[in-house]
Scaffold this active site. Structure first.
Site, PDB file in Angstrom:
ATOM      1  N   LYS A  17       0.867  -1.199   0.000  1.00  0.00           N
ATOM      2  CA  LYS A  17       0.000   0.000   0.000  1.00  0.00           C
ATOM      3  C   LYS A  17       0.891   1.233   0.000  1.00  0.00           C
ATOM      4  O   LYS A  17       2.050   1.199   0.434  1.00  0.00           O
ATOM      5  CB  LYS A  17      -0.928   0.029   1.215  1.00  0.00           C
ATOM      6  CG  LYS A  17      -0.273  -0.003   2.608  1.00  0.00           C
ATOM      7  CD  LYS A  17       0.211   1.314   3.134  1.00  0.00           C
ATOM      8  CE  LYS A  17       0.849   1.199   4.519  1.00  0.00           C
ATOM      9  NZ  LYS A  17       1.697   2.341   4.895  1.00  0.00           N
ATOM     10  N   PRO A 101       9.526  -4.797  -0.055  1.00  0.00           N
ATOM     11  CA  PRO A 101      10.594  -4.460   0.891  1.00  0.00           C
ATOM     12  C   PRO A 101      10.058  -4.313   2.320  1.00  0.00           C
ATOM     13  O   PRO A 101       8.906  -3.910   2.521  1.00  0.00           O
ATOM     14  CB  PRO A 101      11.122  -3.122   0.374  1.00  0.00           C
ATOM     15  CG  PRO A 101      10.721  -3.045  -1.040  1.00  0.00           C
ATOM     16  CD  PRO A 101       9.439  -3.821  -1.156  1.00  0.00           C
ATOM     17  N   ALA A 104       9.482  -0.485   5.062  1.00  0.00           N
ATOM     18  CA  ALA A 104       9.507   0.453   3.948  1.00  0.00           C
ATOM     19  C   ALA A 104       8.279   1.355   3.894  1.00  0.00           C
ATOM     20  O   ALA A 104       8.136   2.137   2.962  1.00  0.00           O
ATOM     21  CB  ALA A 104       9.628  -0.335   2.644  1.00  0.00           C
ATOM     22  N   GLY A 105       7.362   1.213   4.884  1.00  0.00           N
ATOM     23  CA  GLY A 105       6.132   2.017   4.852  1.00  0.00           C
ATOM     24  C   GLY A 105       5.159   1.535   3.793  1.00  0.00           C
ATOM     25  O   GLY A 105       4.229   2.239   3.408  1.00  0.00           O
ATOM     26  N   GLY A 107       3.586  -1.556   4.076  1.00  0.00           N
ATOM     27  CA  GLY A 107       2.590  -2.427   4.712  1.00  0.00           C
ATOM     28  C   GLY A 107       2.721  -3.905   4.378  1.00  0.00           C
ATOM     29  O   GLY A 107       1.773  -4.665   4.577  1.00  0.00           O
ATOM     30  N   GLY A 108       3.870  -4.322   3.896  1.00  0.00           N
ATOM     31  CA  GLY A 108       4.030  -5.715   3.444  1.00  0.00           C
ATOM     32  C   GLY A 108       3.733  -6.748   4.530  1.00  0.00           C
ATOM     33  O   GLY A 108       3.001  -7.708   4.287  1.00  0.00           O
ATOM     34  N   GLY A 109       4.276  -6.545   5.713  1.00  0.00           N
ATOM     35  CA  GLY A 109       4.048  -7.491   6.818  1.00  0.00           C
ATOM     36  C   GLY A 109       2.574  -7.533   7.194  1.00  0.00           C
ATOM     37  O   GLY A 109       2.015  -8.611   7.456  1.00  0.00           O
ATOM     38  N   SER A 110       1.938  -6.370   7.199  1.00  0.00           N
ATOM     39  CA  SER A 110       0.505  -6.292   7.531  1.00  0.00           C
ATOM     40  C   SER A 110      -0.328  -6.998   6.470  1.00  0.00           C
ATOM     41  O   SER A 110      -1.307  -7.686   6.789  1.00  0.00           O
ATOM     42  CB  SER A 110       0.052  -4.833   7.617  1.00  0.00           C
ATOM     43  OG  SER A 110       0.780  -4.153   8.609  1.00  0.00           O
ATOM     44  N   ASP A 143      -2.276  -1.321  10.373  1.00  0.00           N
ATOM     45  CA  ASP A 143      -2.568  -1.323   8.931  1.00  0.00           C
ATOM     46  C   ASP A 143      -3.275  -2.589   8.471  1.00  0.00           C
ATOM     47  O   ASP A 143      -3.761  -2.645   7.335  1.00  0.00           O
ATOM     48  CB  ASP A 143      -1.253  -1.278   8.117  1.00  0.00           C
ATOM     49  CG  ASP A 143      -0.528   0.036   8.275  1.00  0.00           C
ATOM     50  OD1 ASP A 143      -1.122   0.978   8.813  1.00  0.00           O
ATOM     51  OD2 ASP A 143       0.644   0.095   7.850  1.00  0.00           O
TER      52      ASP A 143
HETATM   53  O1  C5P Z   1       0.298  -0.766  14.863  1.00  0.00           O
HETATM   54  P1  C5P Z   1       1.701  -0.902  14.430  1.00  0.00           P
HETATM   55  O2  C5P Z   1       2.340  -2.162  14.908  1.00  0.00           O
HETATM   56  O3  C5P Z   1       1.912  -0.703  12.972  1.00  0.00           O
HETATM   57  O4  C5P Z   1       2.493   0.281  15.122  1.00  0.00           O
HETATM   58  C1  C5P Z   1       3.892   0.325  15.246  1.00  0.00           C
HETATM   59  C2  C5P Z   1       4.275   1.536  16.082  1.00  0.00           C
HETATM   60  O5  C5P Z   1       4.019   2.736  15.351  1.00  0.00           O
HETATM   61  C3  C5P Z   1       3.513   1.710  17.360  1.00  0.00           C
HETATM   62  O6  C5P Z   1       4.108   1.002  18.415  1.00  0.00           O
HETATM   63  C4  C5P Z   1       3.584   3.204  17.603  1.00  0.00           C
HETATM   64  O7  C5P Z   1       4.848   3.563  18.113  1.00  0.00           O
HETATM   65  C5  C5P Z   1       3.528   3.768  16.201  1.00  0.00           C
HETATM   66  N1  C5P Z   1       2.165   4.137  15.772  1.00  0.00           N
HETATM   67  C6  C5P Z   1       1.547   5.252  16.330  1.00  0.00           C
HETATM   68  N2  C5P Z   1       0.287   5.603  15.917  1.00  0.00           N
HETATM   69  C7  C5P Z   1      -0.342   4.895  14.958  1.00  0.00           C
HETATM   70  C8  C5P Z   1       0.264   3.761  14.357  1.00  0.00           C
HETATM   71  C9  C5P Z   1       1.519   3.418  14.800  1.00  0.00           C
HETATM   72  O8  C5P Z   1       2.110   5.915  17.197  1.00  0.00           O
HETATM   73  N3  C5P Z   1      -1.559   5.276  14.561  1.00  0.00           N
END
Ligand code: C5P
Length: 300
Positions: A17, A101, A104-105, A107-110, A143
């Site tokens: 994404k 990758p 990488a932002g 969302g691959g793992g998600s 995500d």
């Molecule tokens: O939910 P996810 O595992 O992707 O989040 C990883 C980290 O990113 C969280 O532990 C938090 O530090 C930060 N995060 C956040 N606010 C969000 C999504 C993620 O602060 N809405």
């Protein structure tokens, strides 16, 4: 995400994404940040094959990009979460081919986690309702719920509250995605965020209203409120963002918390040209991708 049945196995292609829009509203009591974001799936995909086998063991193998295959992998955690919610456990043979990758932002793992939940639900004798599956997904990552529907969607809350945007009101574009070759850990970027409550916020409604209109370069301008902390945390990636934007004459946007940067182009030829410039600069690993348009009635 479409799911294909092959005997006792299912095969899915979890996509990457981009965040076309990302505004941070405030920091919550639980440490997460309240967001308004627009997720957009693109055709850069992993492949996940999940087979139901005898016994109760989970054999998990990954190829392509190196990934952790132990309990930290989101695919393994998704299986654990699924069986906790819907016993009895059954045996699994899972093969993941990793192309997206990591860190990488994108969302691959998600996407893989959502794919695994969909696969298990398809293989289970007594499947869970979609809302329950999505709730399990949200415990694995903010995500994850987006990837059940893919296409284009507004994400609220931590990003887990999904409101799909009709394909007719969503863009169908070509993108050049640049992965600089290094990950940007999400918590590091959020930690560097300073929220100025008086700062004017970008208007999500205005952004989504223009999304489906014929697209011109940089219209609508993509927006990411994590750009500043990303650039502060990774000065060498900020320099790269400036360098590739200058060289191509296009403004590269950060996806999620980075490290990927992207531009949208109206045609494949123009996207290929931008990619050629990046390759000549040896700027990192680049991909030409297309919007993955959500088909009504696609498997959930
Ligand atoms: O939910 P996810 O595992 O992707 O989040 C990883 C980290 O990113 C969280 O532990 C938090 O530090 C930060 N995060 C956040 N606010 C969000 C999504 C993620 O602060 N809405």
């Amino acid at each position: 995400m479409n799911l294909e049945r092959r005997g006792d196995a299912v095969v899915l292609h979890p996509p990457a994404k981009l965040n076309l829009f990302l505004e941070v509203l405030f920091r919550r009591e639980d440490g997460f940040h309240e967001l308004e974001t627009v997720f957009h799936a693109i055709d850069l995909c992993d492949e996940l094959r999940v087979e139901r086998v005898a016994g109760v063991d989970h054999r998990f193998a990954a190829r392509g990009r190196p990934v952790e295959t132990g309990v930290d992998n989101l695919v393994v955690r998704a299986a654990e979460a699924f069986f906790s919610a819907r016993p009895p456990r059954f045996g699994l043979k899972t093969d993941l081919t990793k192309s997206i990758p990591l860190g990488a932002g994108l969302g691959g793992g998600s996407a893989d986690a959502a794919g695994m939940l969909l696969a298990l639900n398809a293989l289970a004798d007594d499947p869970l309702p979609p809302a329950k599956l999505s709730a399990i997904g949200a415990t694995l990552g903010s995500d994850v719920p987006f990837f059940f529907s893919c296409g284009t969607a507004v994400g609220r809350g931590r990003g887990e509250q999904i409101e799909p945007i009709e394909a007719a009101n969503a863009p169908d574009l070509w993108f050049v995605v640049l992965y600089p070759g290094v990950p940007a850990p999400t918590p590091v970027v959020y930690r560097g965020l300073t929220l100025d409550l008086k700062r004017p916020r970008k208007d999500l409604r205005r952004f989504t209203q223009t999304l489906g209109q014929p697209w011109k370069p940089d219209s609508p301008p993509f927006h990411n409120a994590l750009t500043e902390p990303f650039r502060k945390a990774f000065p060498e990636l900020a320099a790269l963002q400036d360098r590739v934007s200058r060289a191509t004459g296009r403004r590269f946007t950060v996806s999620g918390s980075g490290s990927s940067l992207f531009v949208a182009m109206p045609s494949k030829d123009e996207a290929d040209e931008v990619r050629g410039t990046l390759q000549a600069m040896a700027a990192g690993e680049s991909f030409v991708c297309r919007s993955l348009v959500r088909r009504p009635g696609a498997a959930r």
